[in-house]
Design an enzyme around this catalytic site. Sequence first.
Site, PDB file in Angstrom:
ATOM      1  N   ARG A  19       0.820  -1.467   0.683  1.00 24.54           N
ATOM      2  CA  ARG A  19       0.323  -0.045   0.245  1.00 24.54           C
ATOM      3  C   ARG A  19       0.676   1.264   0.008  1.00 24.54           C
ATOM      4  O   ARG A  19       0.288   2.334  -0.084  1.00 24.54           O
ATOM      5  CB  ARG A  19      -0.517   0.117   1.150  1.00 24.54           C
ATOM      6  CG  ARG A  19      -1.836  -1.042   0.534  1.00 24.54           C
ATOM      7  CD  ARG A  19      -3.040  -1.141   1.733  1.00 24.54           C
ATOM      8  NE  ARG A  19      -3.260  -0.687   3.286  1.00 24.54           N
ATOM      9  CZ  ARG A  19      -4.074  -0.662   4.234  1.00 24.54           C
ATOM     10  NH1 ARG A  19      -5.068  -0.581   3.806  1.00 24.54           N
ATOM     11  NH2 ARG A  19      -4.102  -0.383   5.412  1.00 24.54           N
ATOM     12  N   ASP A  20       1.872   1.030   0.063  1.00 24.97           N
ATOM     13  CA  ASP A  20       2.611   2.481  -0.120  1.00 24.97           C
ATOM     14  C   ASP A  20       4.441   2.224  -0.917  1.00 24.97           C
ATOM     15  O   ASP A  20       5.340   2.281  -0.396  1.00 24.97           O
ATOM     16  CB  ASP A  20       2.915   3.079   1.178  1.00 24.97           C
ATOM     17  CG  ASP A  20       3.736   4.873   1.478  1.00 24.97           C
ATOM     18  OD1 ASP A  20       3.523   5.019   0.215  1.00 24.97           O
ATOM     19  OD2 ASP A  20       4.367   4.665   1.803  1.00 24.97           O
ATOM     20  N   LEU A  21       3.891   1.649  -2.260  1.00 28.15           N
ATOM     21  CA  LEU A  21       5.256   1.335  -2.846  1.00 28.15           C
ATOM     22  C   LEU A  21       5.957   2.075  -3.426  1.00 28.15           C
ATOM     23  O   LEU A  21       4.502   2.914  -4.544  1.00 28.15           O
ATOM     24  CB  LEU A  21       5.136  -0.114  -4.144  1.00 28.15           C
ATOM     25  CG  LEU A  21       5.987  -0.835  -4.475  1.00 28.15           C
ATOM     26  CD1 LEU A  21       7.189  -1.212  -3.586  1.00 28.15           C
ATOM     27  CD2 LEU A  21       5.485  -1.424  -5.637  1.00 28.15           C
TER      28      LEU A  21
END
Length: 74
Positions: A19-21
């Site tokens: 969710r925060d690549l």
Amino acid sequence: MNQIALALKHMHDKRIMHRDLKPANIFLSNDDVLKVGDFGLGRVFSEETVEAYSKVGTPLYMSPEVLSKLFPTC
């Protein structure tokens, strides 16, 4: 790119969503192995979960479609 794709496949096989690549969360080890880090926004899904509804992450790396839904006046 192949190492990142394999890391994502491994996470998805274990039902983990990062969710925060983004580039800042990809690390290079001394032996030239890429590693995905910073799972602060990550989520583990149960076998019953079929979809994630929350929208989290770094806005600069979100798709325009997601941003337009989050901030309709922009």
